[in-house]
Design a protein around this motif. Structure first.
Motif, PDB file in Angstrom:
ATOM      1  N   ALA A 171      -0.868  -4.953 -12.637  1.00 42.20           N
ATOM      2  CA  ALA A 171      -1.520  -3.659 -12.425  1.00 42.20           C
ATOM      3  C   ALA A 171      -1.831  -3.317 -14.049  1.00 42.20           C
ATOM      4  O   ALA A 171      -0.782  -3.323 -14.929  1.00 42.20           O
ATOM      5  CB  ALA A 171      -0.645  -2.603 -11.779  1.00 42.20           C
ATOM      6  N   LYS A 172      -2.902  -2.642 -14.316  1.00 40.49           N
ATOM      7  CA  LYS A 172      -3.243  -2.121 -15.620  1.00 40.49           C
ATOM      8  C   LYS A 172      -3.759  -0.597 -15.511  1.00 40.49           C
ATOM      9  O   LYS A 172      -4.162  -0.197 -14.663  1.00 40.49           O
ATOM     10  CB  LYS A 172      -4.362  -3.152 -16.317  1.00 40.49           C
ATOM     11  N   LEU A 173      -3.638  -0.100 -16.721  1.00 44.74           N
ATOM     12  CA  LEU A 173      -4.125   1.356 -17.124  1.00 44.74           C
ATOM     13  C   LEU A 173      -5.727   1.054 -16.932  1.00 44.74           C
ATOM     14  O   LEU A 173      -6.289  -0.032 -17.067  1.00 44.74           O
ATOM     15  CB  LEU A 173      -3.818   1.841 -18.250  1.00 44.74           C
ATOM     16  N   PRO A 174      -6.430   2.094 -16.370  1.00 49.15           N
ATOM     17  CA  PRO A 174      -7.719   2.094 -16.169  1.00 49.15           C
ATOM     18  C   PRO A 174      -8.597   1.381 -17.388  1.00 49.15           C
ATOM     19  O   PRO A 174      -9.576   0.703 -17.482  1.00 49.15           O
ATOM     20  CB  PRO A 174      -8.146   3.472 -15.625  1.00 49.15           C
ATOM     21  N   GLY A 221       0.886  -1.381  -0.035  1.00 48.14           N
ATOM     22  CA  GLY A 221       0.136   0.017   0.109  1.00 48.14           C
ATOM     23  C   GLY A 221       0.794   1.350  -0.091  1.00 48.14           C
ATOM     24  O   GLY A 221       0.234   2.501   0.219  1.00 48.14           O
ATOM     25  N   TYR A 222       2.054   1.029  -0.228  1.00 42.06           N
ATOM     26  CA  TYR A 222       3.048   2.293  -0.120  1.00 42.06           C
ATOM     27  C   TYR A 222       3.798   2.478  -1.503  1.00 42.06           C
ATOM     28  O   TYR A 222       4.094   1.282  -2.189  1.00 42.06           O
ATOM     29  CB  TYR A 222       3.962   2.192   0.948  1.00 42.06           C
ATOM     30  N   LEU A 254      -0.735   7.857 -10.761  1.00 37.01           N
ATOM     31  CA  LEU A 254      -1.426   7.387 -11.763  1.00 37.01           C
ATOM     32  C   LEU A 254      -2.604   6.360 -11.432  1.00 37.01           C
ATOM     33  O   LEU A 254      -2.052   5.368 -10.841  1.00 37.01           O
ATOM     34  CB  LEU A 254      -0.698   6.735 -13.075  1.00 37.01           C
ATOM     35  N   LYS A 255      -3.817   6.655 -11.621  1.00 31.89           N
ATOM     36  CA  LYS A 255      -4.518   5.395 -11.047  1.00 31.89           C
ATOM     37  C   LYS A 255      -4.603   4.206 -11.992  1.00 31.89           C
ATOM     38  O   LYS A 255      -4.693   4.476 -13.219  1.00 31.89           O
ATOM     39  CB  LYS A 255      -6.143   6.260 -11.073  1.00 31.89           C
ATOM     40  N   GLU A 298      -8.629  -1.003  -7.248  1.00 32.04           N
ATOM     41  CA  GLU A 298      -7.923   0.138  -7.581  1.00 32.04           C
ATOM     42  C   GLU A 298      -6.744   0.546  -6.954  1.00 32.04           C
ATOM     43  O   GLU A 298      -6.905   0.118  -5.567  1.00 32.04           O
ATOM     44  CB  GLU A 298      -9.028   1.350  -7.444  1.00 32.04           C
ATOM     45  N   SER A 299      -5.941   0.993  -7.423  1.00 36.93           N
ATOM     46  CA  SER A 299      -4.587   1.404  -6.897  1.00 36.93           C
ATOM     47  C   SER A 299      -3.879   2.862  -7.438  1.00 36.93           C
ATOM     48  O   SER A 299      -4.666   3.173  -8.263  1.00 36.93           O
ATOM     49  CB  SER A 299      -3.580   0.338  -6.821  1.00 36.93           C
ATOM     50  N   VAL A 300      -2.839   2.971  -7.194  1.00 37.08           N
ATOM     51  CA  VAL A 300      -2.091   4.406  -7.741  1.00 37.08           C
ATOM     52  C   VAL A 300      -0.870   3.983  -7.998  1.00 37.08           C
ATOM     53  O   VAL A 300      -0.172   3.382  -7.056  1.00 37.08           O
ATOM     54  CB  VAL A 300      -2.322   5.505  -6.656  1.00 37.08           C
ATOM     55  N   LEU A 301      -0.334   4.457  -9.165  1.00 32.02           N
ATOM     56  CA  LEU A 301       1.137   4.167  -9.521  1.00 32.02           C
ATOM     57  C   LEU A 301       1.885   5.332  -9.204  1.00 32.02           C
ATOM     58  O   LEU A 301       1.357   6.457  -9.842  1.00 32.02           O
ATOM     59  CB  LEU A 301       1.249   3.529 -10.918  1.00 32.02           C
TER      60      LEU A 301
END
Length: 395
Positions: A311-314, A69-70, A302-303, A292-295
């Motif tokens: 992890a993928k782009l939305p 988560g970080y 970037l969401k 959902e996460s954030v890069l």
């Protein structure tokens, strides 16, 4: 568990030359002091019975952005420490925190927090130095890097970074962009590894870069050129260059998503375990549930969406990062690419240690080296992580 003296018995010890059955290892004051078949007489304070499981050098991840988560770009001490703990619980004993393309001020903050966090990191994977990924990239190969921050190499900027911080050990850039060869030559002179990444270079440009210090390729196959055509003529790209230049080292994200089994097998067949480092390239969602996460920085990153173990782009048009852990990489190379356990471990230990210049202390079960160790079973499930002779995680 604190162990000034540690003894591990009944282990299959993976050494640089063989696997010792019914092996015994002795560590004192954080260093390996004896390795043998059978028992070693000692007065160790702590004894671990491996129960016939594998005893391996600790895993070394030379490209990781986050986990638990970080993200390092959150620019907090908690982020550094929690990422280190999360990856230690998956077998990583040392790693290089990695940035993303960002504003100059954010980069300086990230570097200063590395130095602030390192003395506090007592029960997580150890820091091996900083890896700066970007911002000197080819825009067309930016992948999930934020286009707002991609720019040409700026001598004033990169010289100031290295003047202010001695913890930068690697810097990834596209070798074909204006000023990149001079950049690589300069950072190499300062003891920093120039690495090829996010690039549209052709073979001739890669060759010039290699001659000027770019001896490693970041996340091989991802965000880089292959064979291309220009005015009807074909040109070899970075992928072909990585194969043609025998001494060029490469790293692969062996999560089973970024590269399918066939490509894992191909890279291993051509480059071999001495030239390949396995890397997670993990972002903050590593070790977290799907969703959902954030890069990058949680505030303006970037969401992304995490599904199918990546992890993928939305819009799901491209991958946006890995959620792998090091024990998963080793398992994947064995089960997906048919690599022998010794070679899979080598690509996660001594080879990355050599790439980062840390093999004098880490990466192998050899007397005198750090007692950074992992114990895993025959199904490649992690049981214990030991850093500096101390157990920091156990099932």
């Amino acid at each position: 568990m604190d162990a000034s003296g540690l003894k591990i018995i009944n282990a299959k010890i993976i050494t640089p030359t063989r696997i010792i059955k019914n092996g015994c290892l002795l560590a004192r004051d954080g260093k390996i002091v004896a390795v043998a078949e059978g028992n070693i007489d000692s007065e160790s304070e702590t004894v671990i019975d491996a129960g016939g499981k594998f005893l391996s050098p600790g895993f070394i991840d030379i490209h990781v952005h986050g986990g638990g988560g970080y993200d390092f770009m959150d620019n907090t001490v908690d982020a550094y420490l929690e990422i280190a703990r999360l990856h230690a619980s998956h077998g990583t004993t040392a790693f290089t925190p990695t940035t993303l393309s960002c504003e100059r001020e954010a980069l300086f903050k990230t570097l200063s927090l590395y130095e602030e966090s390192a003395p506090l990191n007592l029960d997580g994977a150890q820091f091996l130095g900083m890896h700066i990924e970007g911002p000197y990239f080819a825009m067309e190969q930016r992948g999930a890097q934020d286009p707002r921050f991609i720019r040409l190499p700026d001598p004033e900027e990169y010289k100031e970074v290295l003047r202010q911080s001695s913890i930068v050990k690697r810097w990834s850039a596209a070798p074909e962009v204006k000023g990149a060869v001079e950049f690589g030559r300069y950072i190499k002179s300062k003891g920093v590894l120039p690495s090829i990444a996010h690039t549209d270079a052709i073979y001739e440009e890669v060759l010039e870069a290699y001659e000027n210090g770019y001896t490693h390729i970041t996340h091989f196959y991802s965000c880089m050129s292959g064979v291309s055509r220009r005015n009807a003529f074909r040109y070899a790209g970075v992928i072909e260059s990585g194969y043609l230049l025998e001494d060029m080292t490469v790293e692969i994200i062996a999560d089973g998503r970024h590269l399918p089994p066939a490509l894992l097998k191909l890279v291993y067949k051509i480059k071999g375990s001495d030239k390949i480092a396995l890397v997670t390239d993990a972002m903050r969602a590593a070790g977290m549930p799907p969703g959902e996460s954030v890069l990058g920085d949680m505030r303006n990153g970037l969401k992304v969406i995490v599904e199918d173990n990546v992890a993928k782009l939305p819009d799901r048009s491209a991958f946006a990062g890995s959620v792998a852990t090091t024990i998963q990489l080793v398992k994947n190379m064995i089960t997906l690419a048919d690599v022998p356990v010794g070679d899979a471990v080598k690509m996660m230990t001594i080879t990355p240690a050599k790439i980062m210049g840390a093999d004098d202390k880490k990466g192998a079960i050899v007397v005198g080296k750090d007692a950074d160790l992992v114990i895993f079973d025959h199904e490649i499930n992690l049981h214990t992580t030991i850093i500096g002779g101390r157990v920091v995680y156990t099932v």
